[in-house]
Design a protein around this motif. Sequence first.
Motif, PDB file in Angstrom:
ATOM      1  N   LYS A   1       0.824  -1.143  -0.125  1.00 43.42           N
ATOM      2  CA  LYS A   1      -0.167  -0.181   0.119  1.00 43.42           C
ATOM      3  C   LYS A   1       0.866   1.095  -0.166  1.00 43.42           C
ATOM      4  O   LYS A   1       0.727   2.251  -0.665  1.00 43.42           O
ATOM      5  CB  LYS A   1      -0.801  -0.194   1.334  1.00 43.42           C
ATOM      6  CG  LYS A   1      -2.273   0.767   1.162  1.00 43.42           C
ATOM      7  CD  LYS A   1      -2.873   0.473   2.263  1.00 43.42           C
ATOM      8  CE  LYS A   1      -4.001   1.461   2.506  1.00 43.42           C
ATOM      9  NZ  LYS A   1      -4.534   1.424   3.895  1.00 43.42           N
TER      10      LYS A   1
ATOM     11  N   LYS B   1       1.996   3.636  -3.138  1.00 44.46           N
ATOM     12  CA  LYS B   1       1.708   5.077  -3.390  1.00 44.46           C
ATOM     13  C   LYS B   1       2.873   6.163  -3.232  1.00 44.46           C
ATOM     14  O   LYS B   1       2.685   7.242  -3.795  1.00 44.46           O
ATOM     15  CB  LYS B   1       0.537   5.358  -2.031  1.00 44.46           C
ATOM     16  CG  LYS B   1      -0.068   6.605  -1.955  1.00 44.46           C
ATOM     17  CD  LYS B   1      -1.218   6.495  -0.908  1.00 44.46           C
ATOM     18  CE  LYS B   1      -1.589   8.007  -0.628  1.00 44.46           C
ATOM     19  NZ  LYS B   1      -1.693   8.132   0.587  1.00 44.46           N
ATOM     20  N   GLU B   2       3.799   5.796  -2.497  1.00 49.45           N
ATOM     21  CA  GLU B   2       4.713   6.854  -2.145  1.00 49.45           C
ATOM     22  C   GLU B   2       6.102   6.605  -2.821  1.00 49.45           C
ATOM     23  O   GLU B   2       6.951   7.458  -2.718  1.00 49.45           O
ATOM     24  CB  GLU B   2       5.153   7.082  -0.578  1.00 49.45           C
ATOM     25  CG  GLU B   2       3.715   7.575  -0.056  1.00 49.45           C
ATOM     26  CD  GLU B   2       3.786   7.652   1.660  1.00 49.45           C
ATOM     27  OE1 GLU B   2       4.964   7.780   2.015  1.00 49.45           O
ATOM     28  OE2 GLU B   2       2.818   7.536   2.363  1.00 49.45           O
TER      29      GLU B   2
ATOM     30  N   THR C   1       5.663   5.444  -7.285  1.00 53.43           N
ATOM     31  CA  THR C   1       5.081   6.736  -8.148  1.00 53.43           C
ATOM     32  C   THR C   1       6.525   7.805  -8.308  1.00 53.43           C
ATOM     33  O   THR C   1       6.625   8.434  -9.275  1.00 53.43           O
ATOM     34  CB  THR C   1       4.329   7.631  -7.227  1.00 53.43           C
ATOM     35  OG1 THR C   1       4.773   7.703  -5.920  1.00 53.43           O
ATOM     36  CG2 THR C   1       3.030   7.178  -7.373  1.00 53.43           C
TER      37      THR C   1
END
Length: 184
Positions: free
Chosen positions: A76, A80-81, A84
């Motif tokens: 997760k 997301k972090e 990307t």
Amino acid sequence: MEIKRYEEKYKDDVRFVCLNSNGPCKLNEKQQHLILTTYCDYFIEQEGNNCFVAVNKDDKAVGYILCAENYDKYKKIFRKEYLTRFRKIEISSRITAGVSSFFQAMYKKNYPAHMHIDILPEYQRLGLGHKLVDALCENLRAKGVKGVCLTMWSGNEKGGSFYKKYGFTLLSKWLITDVFALKF
Ligand SMILES: CC(C)(COP(=O)(O)OP(=O)(O)OC[C@H]1O[C@@H](n2cnc3c(N)ncnc32)[C@H](O)[C@@H]1OP(=O)(O)O)[C@@H](O)C(=O)NCCC(=O)NCCS
């Protein structure tokens, strides 16, 4: 030499080890970014309490073991972090970063944790690898984690020999990737 829990003050040392454990780093800036983001930064920034360092007499980290204790949590946050961060780089970098995750997802039921271990060349084969895995295992067992896995380039003879000697099981071999694991 001493094994210690990771602290922020070791961040630069750990990033250096990540790029230089197979000799002086010859990667360009883009490649270094990929390696550090994929194999280092998530772990020390998000799960420092699951990371350990081997330090020399000057309190410099010369080796480490980095771990994510739960694959779903890792996925997760990493997606997301961290994943990307490759958007502005070429697509192949993102694919490389995704291959390890594929195997970790496949084995997450029995081996929810996954790890990376690296030691600077001049400190290898002194028993530090064994001590780092011991420290991680003790930490994960205390948390009730069932097992830990890792992916390795299948041509890495040093790594393969080390994992077998420690007692890891070779779960699978796929193209150029070996998956090793340890159950608690
Ligand atoms: C693999 C690694 C983490 C092992 O840690 P270590 O501190 O060197 O290992 P230890 O001293 O605890 O254990 C020694 C065992 O590891 C393996 N090993 C370590 N260095 C080796 C070398 N140069 N050649 C062959 N086997 C080696 C052997 O099984 C060795 O046992 P032996 O000496 O009886 O043959 C370390 O060598 C390393 O960082 N290598 C480069 C980066 C890497 O491959 N990381 C793993 C990526 S998946």
